[in-house]
Enzyme design. Structure first.
Site, PDB file in Angstrom:
ATOM      1  N   HIS A 169      -6.084 -24.079  10.057  1.00 51.35           N
ATOM      2  CA  HIS A 169      -4.676 -23.795   9.773  1.00 51.35           C
ATOM      3  C   HIS A 169      -3.885 -23.653  11.077  1.00 51.35           C
ATOM      4  O   HIS A 169      -2.838 -24.296  11.262  1.00 51.35           O
ATOM      5  CB  HIS A 169      -4.563 -22.515   8.945  1.00 51.35           C
ATOM      6  CG  HIS A 169      -3.160 -22.098   8.645  1.00 51.35           C
ATOM      7  ND1 HIS A 169      -2.555 -22.337   7.435  1.00 51.35           N
ATOM      8  CD2 HIS A 169      -2.223 -21.461   9.408  1.00 51.35           C
ATOM      9  CE1 HIS A 169      -1.313 -21.872   7.455  1.00 51.35           C
ATOM     10  NE2 HIS A 169      -1.095 -21.325   8.642  1.00 51.35           N
ATOM     11  N   GLU A 170      -4.371 -22.803  11.969  1.00 49.55           N
ATOM     12  CA  GLU A 170      -3.644 -22.582  13.228  1.00 49.55           C
ATOM     13  C   GLU A 170      -3.605 -23.853  14.072  1.00 49.55           C
ATOM     14  O   GLU A 170      -2.611 -24.132  14.750  1.00 49.55           O
ATOM     15  CB  GLU A 170      -4.286 -21.430  14.010  1.00 49.55           C
ATOM     16  CG  GLU A 170      -4.241 -20.081  13.306  1.00 49.55           C
ATOM     17  CD  GLU A 170      -2.842 -19.659  12.891  1.00 49.55           C
ATOM     18  OE1 GLU A 170      -1.854 -20.084  13.536  1.00 49.55           O
ATOM     19  OE2 GLU A 170      -2.713 -18.911  11.915  1.00 49.55           O
TER      20      GLU A 170
ATOM     21  N   HIS B 104       1.054 -30.106  15.535  1.00 53.04           N
ATOM     22  CA  HIS B 104       2.496 -30.332  15.364  1.00 53.04           C
ATOM     23  C   HIS B 104       3.197 -30.217  16.722  1.00 53.04           C
ATOM     24  O   HIS B 104       4.067 -31.028  17.067  1.00 53.04           O
ATOM     25  CB  HIS B 104       3.058 -29.310  14.376  1.00 53.04           C
ATOM     26  CG  HIS B 104       4.388 -29.683  13.799  1.00 53.04           C
ATOM     27  ND1 HIS B 104       5.076 -28.856  12.944  1.00 53.04           N
ATOM     28  CD2 HIS B 104       5.174 -30.777  13.954  1.00 53.04           C
ATOM     29  CE1 HIS B 104       6.216 -29.438  12.592  1.00 53.04           C
ATOM     30  NE2 HIS B 104       6.303 -30.597  13.199  1.00 53.04           N
TER      31      HIS B 104
ATOM     32  N   HIS C  23      -0.667 -26.082  13.314  1.00 57.40           N
ATOM     33  CA  HIS C  23       0.541 -25.805  14.092  1.00 57.40           C
ATOM     34  C   HIS C  23       0.427 -26.427  15.481  1.00 57.40           C
ATOM     35  O   HIS C  23       1.391 -26.988  16.009  1.00 57.40           O
ATOM     36  CB  HIS C  23       0.744 -24.293  14.239  1.00 57.40           C
ATOM     37  CG  HIS C  23       1.115 -23.596  12.967  1.00 57.40           C
ATOM     38  ND1 HIS C  23       2.164 -24.002  12.173  1.00 57.40           N
ATOM     39  CD2 HIS C  23       0.586 -22.501  12.351  1.00 57.40           C
ATOM     40  CE1 HIS C  23       2.262 -23.196  11.126  1.00 57.40           C
ATOM     41  NE2 HIS C  23       1.318 -22.286  11.215  1.00 57.40           N
TER      42      HIS C  23
END
Length: 754
Positions: free
Chosen positions: A534-535, A541, A538
């Site tokens: 999940h992290e 991105h 980011h």
């Protein structure tokens, strides 16, 4: 001028995954073994870096004066942080003078937006860095210095956001077709963002309103941090009769102070959680549950001060509520749209959640209705019964050493986007702890495109959950004397494009709180693996969303859009093909079988996933109510509102003494936007099904997602990004029908745990 520097994973409310973690081989420990692996040399180095920390792979190199904390030149201690912020302020004042002078003289107006972006980046260099330091447990002295820097820079940022001169200059540029038409789309997007930020700061409402905005913004920031720092129960322990502790592990009971037949039990933490999960006495569970949810009147006042001050700010700026003020530039656009989205979700999920609790009661022979304080106990009981038949939950962790998971991330990024993670040789003073590693992100052309610092293990100073911190955004360095200071920067933080343009590389810090194994090899539970993916969503991105302007780079996008890439990563790591591509048993080097993976995924459905989602819906609804017009009422009572919501929507019998909402710290960081995680989970599921379900390692699918979503950062309307990724042009308008369409994606398969 300041957007999304820090992103936290929105964790499950009720901690149900903590129950699963008791049975999942969580943080298993095993002696490292040497064996052949099907990894490339870079991948083996990556695995070694995390799985064999005693190796010589990570070593400091001697460099010149550019050495410094997180590649900030000369930053080696708290005093240096103050000096760095002074330099940022000095450059900011020079930039401000240049912008206003050029504007007054009508000189180089087509560069004004670029210069404003450099001004924003200069301030954020200090603000984002200090925000990371003060919240991540680097050191007490560093944190104190960071607190000073943050407050000073934040106040200056608010002054800039209320500058009528800057606002009028931008308006003049927008109203000059000859100038406006000479700007590229990215520059126009940043100009519109800055104009809206100025208007949200009351710049067009007179001097008195601007002064009020600055005062109220500072009060909100102080109140919010005060609320977050004091989010804990009124009592840190209670006394319970030892006779009421039957069922708990004797080794746990032995840790409790006992006097005259009464044990002192902590109200929070692992011991309290264990007792809630194993104590046979229902009165014990209820008393401990209540103690954990009772907070001081002072903490209630802290929360209500935050909410009322936000309401005052919104009214000062002509909005009916803080929710209306916050949502106008988000995907949802209005509280009404969010309310309809949440109502539809609640309607879909309530019967599923009720059914889960009924199934739990039947499977464990619970005597009557399961109450809130019973849930963990009966869930633990059901999982224990299931574990007596199978140990799939324990076995999967054996394939997920932290180094192996990092290799998996690199392999996935390489398959989808053509980038990989490579251990970086660090400079002295570059990191704050020996366990922190730097990963360089390398393209297929062997060019460094960014850096990720991994601070993955718990320590005594950390307090927050998993998070992604932006230290520096990508942006183009202007060919202008105002940027002459780039020569003093660490060269590793810069890159030169094929056309000769100089760019600032994105630099982020990824923070988790995994417990490090004393044997050296740390095994992760699947939930921890999912958190790391999940992290890293980011992070990717930030790496691929490289824009020319700082204000729209990477994760600097709408709050209710920014979780999309990270939630997509949760879907990807759950795909058997992805797991089998990297997961390896720490002793045998064999991948997990498809049978094991499918059995594990089937077991996850036992953990009340629909109850978790429904509770998130309730909390998102509470967030909307707290930031509605009701906060303008002098008689505003957060405790009554929370109790009424329990009565209307709750799965359990409402309890007036329950003040859990005073621990709901996302009310500060995600004020009026807590629904974002649910919205992005629905979108991510649809995109996964549309692009990745057939082949989650497809380069074609990865490039489609990168080209439609990631590469834009925040420089494209998020609805256009979603419409492009889904090949659904009708969504691009982002109107009410688009929100309803997204709501239709939200069902138990798409929004609950993947």
């Amino acid at each position: 001028m300041l957007r999304n520097a820090r992103l936290h994973r929105l964790k499950p409310i009720n901690g149900l995954l903590n129950i699963a973690r008791l049975h999942s081989g969580h943080r298993s420990q095993a002696m490292p073994v040497h064996h052949l692996r099907s990894f490339s040399a870079d991948e083996e180095n990556l695995r070694t870096l995390f799985d064999e920390p005693q190796s010589q792979l990570k070593k400091f190199e001697s460099f010149d004066i550019n050495a410094g904390f997180l590649m900030v030149p000369g930053l080696k201690g708290p005093t240096d942080l103050i000096d760095f912020s002074n330099k940022c302020l000095e450059k900011s004042h020079i930039l401000l003078k240049r912008i206003l002078t050029d504007g007054a003289e009508g000189k180089e107006l087509n560069k004004i937006v670029k210069l404003l972006d450099v001004l924003s980046d200069t301030l954020c260099q200090a603000i984002d860095l200090s925000e990371f330091i003060r919240t991540s447990g680097v050191s007490p002295a560093f944190s104190r210095a960071a607190e000073q820097v943050y407050e000073r820079m934040f106040e200056f940022m608010n002054i800039l956001n209320t500058s009528e001169e800057l606002y009028q200059l931008l308006l003049h540029i927008k109203n000059r077709p000859d100038i406006w038409n000479s700007l590229d789309n990215e520059e126009k997007m940043v100009a519109d963002i800055l104009l809206y930020d100025f208007e949200k700061s009351g710049v067009n409402r007179g001097h008195h309103t601007r002064k009020q905005f600055i005062e109220l913004s500072n009060r909100i920031d102080n109140a919010g941090r005060d609320f977050v720092m004091n989010a804990y129960p009124e009592k840190d322990s209670i006394t319970l009769p030892v006779s009421q502790l039957s069922g708990i592990d004797p080794s746990v009971q032995s840790k409790l102070p006992i006097k005259r037949g009464y044990a002192t039990v902590p109200t929070t933490g692992p011991i309290a959680h264990h007792i809630m999960s194993t104590a046979d006495n229902a009165d014990t569970r209820r008393e401990l549950w209540l103690a954990d949810r009772k907070t001081s009147d002072r903490q209630v006042s802290r929360l209500e001060t935050l909410l009322k001050t936000r309401a005052e700010l919104a009214q000062t700026l002509g909005f009916q509520s803080y929710g209306e003020y916050q949502l106008r530039d988000k995907m949802a656009k209005s509280p009404r749209a969010v309310k309809r989205f949440l109502q539809n979700m609640a309607k879909a999920f309530r019967p599923l959640a009720v059914s889960e609790l009924q199934t739990l009661a039947a499977a464990t022979n619970a005597p009557g209705r399961i109450e809130a304080w019973d849930r963990d106990y009966y869930l633990h009981k059901m999982i224990s019964q299931s574990n007596s038949r199978t140990s799939n939950m324990d076995l999967l962790s054996s394939y997920l050493s932290i180094g192996t998971v990092m290799v998996g991330l690199s392999k996935l990024f390489n398959s989808l986007y053509g980038i990989r993670l490579v251990p970086g040789s660090m400079q002295q003073f570059e990191t704050w702890d020996d366990s922190v590693c730097r990963l360089d992100v390398i393209s297929e052309n062997d060019e460094r495109i960014g850096m990720i610092y991994c601070d993955l293990f718990s320590n005594n100073f950390k307090s927050q959950g998993p998070a992604h911190f932006t230290i520096r955004c990508s942006r183009r360095i202007l060919d202008d004397p105002i940027e002459s200071d780039y020569g003093s920067r660490n060269p590793l933080s810069l890159s030169v494009s094929s056309s000769g343009e100089l760019h600032q590389l994105p630099t982020i810090v990824l923070v988790c709180g995994f417990n490090k194994s004393p044997t050296g090899l740390t095994l992760l539970s699947f939930y921890e693996t999912e958190t790391l993916f999940h992290e890293m969503g980011h992070a990717v991105h930030s790496m691929l969303g490289q824009t020319n302007l700082h204000n729209v780079a990477g994760t600097r996008s709408a709050t209710d859009f920014v979780e999309l890439p990270s939630i997509l990563m949760e879907h990807l790591v759950s795909a058997p093909a992805v797991l089998q591509s990297f997961a390896r048993h720490h002793r045998t080097n064999k991948p997990p079988s498809l049978e094991l993976i499918n059995a594990f995924k089937a077991r996850r459905t036992e953990h009340l996933a629909n109850c978790e989602t429904y509770t998130q819906i309730m909390m998102a609804q509470l967030d909307q109510i707290f930031h509605s017009e009701c906060a303008n009422d002098p008689a505003f009572d957060s405790c009554s509102i929370y109790f009424d919501l329990q009565c209307q929507m709750g799965l359990y019998k409402p309890v007036p003494e329950n003040r859990w909402h005073t621990y709901f710290t996302h009310l500060f960081g995600y004020g009026a936007t807590y629904y974002s995680y649910l919205l992005d989970r629905a979108i991510a599921s649809k995109i996964y099904t549309h692009l990745f379900e057939k082949d989650p390692l497809s380069r074609e699918a990865g490039e489609k997602f990168a080209n439609e979503v990631l590469k834009w950062g925040g420089s494209r309307d998020p609805w256009e990004c979603v419409a492009g990724a889904l090949d659904s042009p009708e969504l691009s308008n982002g109107d009410d029908s688009a929100m309803l369409e997204i709501g239709s994606f939200a069902n138990s398969k798409t929004v609950s745990q993947v």
